[in-house]
Design an enzyme around this catalytic site. Structure first.
Site, PDB file in Angstrom:
ATOM      1  N   LYS A   1      32.736  -1.248 -41.257  1.00 47.85           N
ATOM      2  CA  LYS A   1      33.028  -0.431 -40.056  1.00 47.85           C
ATOM      3  C   LYS A   1      34.633  -0.107 -39.976  1.00 47.85           C
ATOM      4  O   LYS A   1      34.560   1.251 -39.366  1.00 47.85           O
ATOM      5  CB  LYS A   1      32.329  -1.207 -39.216  1.00 47.85           C
ATOM      6  CG  LYS A   1      30.941  -1.213 -39.195  1.00 47.85           C
ATOM      7  CD  LYS A   1      30.092  -1.906 -38.107  1.00 47.85           C
ATOM      8  CE  LYS A   1      28.727  -1.779 -38.255  1.00 47.85           C
ATOM      9  NZ  LYS A   1      27.723  -2.193 -37.479  1.00 47.85           N
TER      10      LYS A   1
ATOM     11  N   HIS B   1      21.253  -4.321 -28.952  1.00 50.12           N
ATOM     12  CA  HIS B   1      21.427  -3.251 -30.109  1.00 50.12           C
ATOM     13  C   HIS B   1      20.318  -3.003 -30.992  1.00 50.12           C
ATOM     14  O   HIS B   1      20.525  -2.428 -31.944  1.00 50.12           O
ATOM     15  CB  HIS B   1      22.860  -3.711 -30.794  1.00 50.12           C
ATOM     16  CG  HIS B   1      23.912  -3.759 -29.927  1.00 50.12           C
ATOM     17  ND1 HIS B   1      24.606  -2.500 -29.377  1.00 50.12           N
ATOM     18  CD2 HIS B   1      24.495  -4.892 -29.052  1.00 50.12           C
ATOM     19  CE1 HIS B   1      25.541  -3.052 -28.317  1.00 50.12           C
ATOM     20  NE2 HIS B   1      25.505  -4.368 -28.327  1.00 50.12           N
TER      21      HIS B   1
ATOM     22  N   GLU C   1      36.171  -3.394 -29.966  1.00 50.67           N
ATOM     23  CA  GLU C   1      36.146  -2.095 -29.380  1.00 50.67           C
ATOM     24  C   GLU C   1      35.891  -1.861 -27.879  1.00 50.67           C
ATOM     25  O   GLU C   1      35.457  -2.703 -27.318  1.00 50.67           O
ATOM     26  CB  GLU C   1      35.288  -1.001 -30.212  1.00 50.67           C
ATOM     27  CG  GLU C   1      33.858  -0.944 -29.859  1.00 50.67           C
ATOM     28  CD  GLU C   1      33.000  -0.230 -30.757  1.00 50.67           C
ATOM     29  OE1 GLU C   1      33.543   0.232 -31.905  1.00 50.67           O
ATOM     30  OE2 GLU C   1      31.975   0.145 -30.339  1.00 50.67           O
TER      31      GLU C   1
ATOM     32  N   ARG D   1      20.953   5.427 -45.066  1.00 51.31           N
ATOM     33  CA  ARG D   1      19.731   4.988 -45.490  1.00 51.31           C
ATOM     34  C   ARG D   1      18.685   5.746 -44.547  1.00 51.31           C
ATOM     35  O   ARG D   1      18.997   6.550 -43.586  1.00 51.31           O
ATOM     36  CB  ARG D   1      19.406   3.435 -45.266  1.00 51.31           C
ATOM     37  CG  ARG D   1      19.625   3.165 -43.844  1.00 51.31           C
ATOM     38  CD  ARG D   1      19.371   1.706 -43.485  1.00 51.31           C
ATOM     39  NE  ARG D   1      19.885   1.037 -42.254  1.00 51.31           N
ATOM     40  CZ  ARG D   1      19.741   1.184 -41.150  1.00 51.31           C
ATOM     41  NH1 ARG D   1      18.728   2.086 -40.719  1.00 51.31           N
ATOM     42  NH2 ARG D   1      20.468   0.806 -40.080  1.00 51.31           N
TER      43      ARG D   1
END
Lengths: 505, 188
Positions: free
Chosen positions: A116, A235, A200, A291
């Site tokens: 990431k 999430h 973040e 994907r």
């Protein structure tokens, strides 16, 4: 062109891929673990091979075993689905080195987007907006605290190698940070074997909006518009829709163009998704998934494009079957993920044998399932049983259609989250499209059973039904007697067996 | 047959007789067709056709899905109802229920120590299942009497993880209705 495909997956996505293969005239080769002998994907495929015992580490994740089956079955291509090995660069590389086509992007692309921090760096270079955050992974609580202070709380802790919500933690106060860091690293280590996490800034009320992409080996990349997946828990997406209730055509164009730029920056091939956080007209790159996504059907419903067939075509070297100008959007589509979890009890997983399954049908209804009657739902795999998808001329009608379809869905033998979805469909903020990824925190009542006195409840009728059922059960269990009640002798079951009227009260 | 049905916080007296059904002495037009081997039953109520999925969880303990609306109904005959009442009147309490594993998994962390006071909703044990960590919380205020597991231990569904004892002030108080119902189901 490819002629035959090994599907290195199970459940509903394996079924979905096999269906696409069948329609394209490709031979489908399924793999299964000992727990999945009777699974729908095995029954549906042209060929099926045992790859190992139930734990996925010994079956669906065993690269050498999968490649051995691919050789034995003489396939040309391997479709990884989602989850398992779909975003493992080493698998894509091993497939290509075995002389087979990997249905997906190159190992290099997967590597770049899977890390990431690397993905964020590349996106920044390609001019895609990103959320402020650390570029280096964090291990030390002191360094994390310093970064958190610099960005301003709340902050989000994310596993560098992660996905699917594992290893993610929101931290609202400095005191929570050391413990959250420890938990995130432990989860990251357990799920991905790598405990690197990064921090973040945490947006307070963003929507999750993602752009579907398709790229071919001839350099074309197009986008198929957005999906909104704001209703999430830890999430994990629960409800997805296309289009988003708020995006203007200009914003769609802008986000689509940014996503296409992102894909071109990594020479993207196949189906992929760029996820954004969207708030008040601003959008920030979240991550790129290399994907097919669980929620791909809502895009298929509104664009009419079969994304899995398109994946297989471009994997065989064919150009995309449509251009950007040919992409059109019609109506509205919603997907509800039906999992074997109990939202009313903190999404506890439920296990059991599917004793009865009735899936909804009728206009605009699609069921992408991976279960059948007799199927054993265990704890070895993801709790996703299937996806209920609807398509209707507009959002309001799509919500009504989903409510109708959910009421028809009957799964017996294992608990599901169906009732949660029913409550969402009836909730007023959902109905008006006022969503954010905090939706569930803002509506905790959706995670509880209905309160007595809620609209539409009729306890008197339910009490009467329950009493009738209890009376029926007692009559059935009590041997009928000859003569007056409480006297005489019991009839033997041999006598009542031939007298169906006996014992009816 | 006569029953007391505990549902939605109410207690309703229901009489079932020759296919007729009286709720609190008032006749209601409710009928259920014989089953056809599936878990779905066709019922009618006042001219409405209802799709009902009944499940029986324990003695007299029914879960009904009526057209997608969920009900829990405890259906007791007069004898069972009298026992339940007597127990409640006597203030019989079995103390706080122990924390059990809701699914098979592994204990990742124990967040309490013996003798700790916990409040309703406090995290007690974290169990990992399906690669997700689930925090199991205290259902009610109590004191931790004993911890039956260790971190890293694999546990089965329903295995006792932590046992509680009532806080001093609560020790004499009666148990809640739900607990009394559960207790009786076990006892009979």
């Amino acid at each position: 062109m490819i002629q035959s495909v090994l599907i290195a997956n199970r459940g509903e996505i394996a079924v979905r891929i096999i269906r696409a293969c069948r329609e394209l005239g490709l031979r489908s080769v399924a793999v299964y673990s000992e727990a999945d002998r009777q699974s729908p994907h095995v029954l549906l495929a042209d060929e099926a091979h045992l790859v190992g015992p139930a734990p996925s580490a010994e079956s669906y994740l065993k690269v050498e075993r999968l490649l051995a089956v691919a050789r034995e079955a003489e396939v040309d291509a391997v479709h990884p689905g989602y989850g398992f090995l779909a975003e493992r660069a080493h698998f894509a590389r091993a497939v290509e080195e075995a002389g087979l086509v990997f249905v997906g992007p190159t190992a290099e692309t997967i590597e770049a987007m899977g890390d990431k921090t690397e993905a964020r760096r590349r996106m920044q270079e390609a001019g895609v907006p990103i959320v402020p955050g650390t570029v280096e992974p964090l291990r030390d609580p002191e360094a994390a605290l310093e970064e958190a202070r610099r960005m301003g709380l709340p902050v989000l802790l994310k596993a560098a190698a992660g996905g699917g919500g594992k290893g993610m933690r929101v931290v609202a106060s400095e005191e929570e940070l050391p413990r959250a860091l420890e938990a995130a690293r432990r989860e990251a280590k357990g799920a991905f074997g790598d405990d690197a996490v990064y921090l973040e800034r945490y947006l307070d009320r963003p929507r999750h909006i993602e752009i579907q992409l398709l790229g071919d080996t001839h350099g074309s990349v197009i986008h198929l518009g957005e999906r909104e997946c704001s209703i999430q828990r830890r999430h994990q997406k629960l409800v997805e829709e296309a289009p988003s209730a708020v995006l203007t055509p200009e914003e769609r164009e802008e986000m689509g163009a940014a996503a296409v730029r992102a894909a071109q920056a990594v020479s993207y091939r196949g189906a992929g998704t760029v996820e954004f956080l969207y708030q008040d007209g601003d959008f920030f790159f979240l991550e790129m998934n290399t994907r097919i996504q669980v929620e791909h059907p809502v895009t298929e419903m509104v664009t009419g494009v079969d994304l899995v067939q398109e994946q297989l075509r471009v994997a065989g070297g064919a150009p995309l079957s449509l251009t950007q100008e040919e992409v059109t959007w019609t109506g509205h589509s919603i997907e509800c993920r039906i999992t074997s979890e109990l939202p009313e009890e903190g999404f506890l997983p439920s296990t059991g044998r599917i004793g009865y399954l009735e899936t909804p049908s009728g206009p605009g209804v699609r069921w992408d399932g991976g279960i059948g009657q007799g199927f054993e739902v265990g704890l070895h795999y993801d709790p996703l049983l299937g996806k209920l998808i609807v398509h209707a001329p507009d959002r309001e009608q799509a919500v009504a259609r989903m409510s109708r379809a959910l009421a028809e869905l009957t799964v017996d033998g294992v608990e599901t989250c169906r009732d949660f979805h029913r409550r969402v469909m009836a909730e007023s903020d959902f109905r008006t499209g006022d969503l954010s990824i905090r939706y569930l925190e803002e509506h905790p009542a959706l995670l509880a059973e209905e309160e007595p006195g809620a609209e539409g409840r009729d306890p008197r009728t339910a009490a009467a039904l329950a009493a009738l059922l209890e009376a029926e059960r007692r009559r059935r269990l009590t041997p009928p007697r000859i003569g007056k009640e409480g006297e005489g002798r019991a009839l033997s079951p041999w006598q009542t067996a031939t007298r169906p009227w006996a014992g009816r009260g | 047959m006569e029953f007391f049905v505990h549902i939605d916080g109410e207690r309703l007296k229901v009489k079932v007789e020759n296919g007729r059904c009286l709720v609190e002495g008032e006749e209601v037009d409710v009928a259920i067709a014989p089953g056809n081997g599936t878990p779905v039953r066709s019922a009618s109520a006042g001219g409405r056709s209802l799709r009902v999925r009944p499940r029986r969880k324990g003695k007299g303990d029914w879960r009904l899905d009526v057209e997608g609306t969920q009900y829990r109904a405890l259906v007791l005959d007069p004898g069972q109802e009298a026992i339940r009442k007597a127990r409640q009147a006597a203030g019989v309490s079995s103390g706080p229920a122990p924390l059990r594993a809701p699914m098979p998994g592994m204990v990742v962390r124990i967040e309490v120590a013996e003798g700790d006071e916990v409040d309703a909703g406090d995290g007690v044990v974290i169990v990992e299942a399906m690669k997700m960590e689930n925090e199991l919380r205290a259902p009610a205020p109590a004191r931790v009497r004993s911890i039956a597991v260790e971190e890293g231990m694999a546990v089965d569904k329903d295995q006792v993880l932590v046992e509680f004892e009532p806080l001093e002030a609560d020790a004499e108080a009666g148990s809640s209705e739900a607990e009394a119902g559960a207790e009786e189901r076990e006892a009979t």
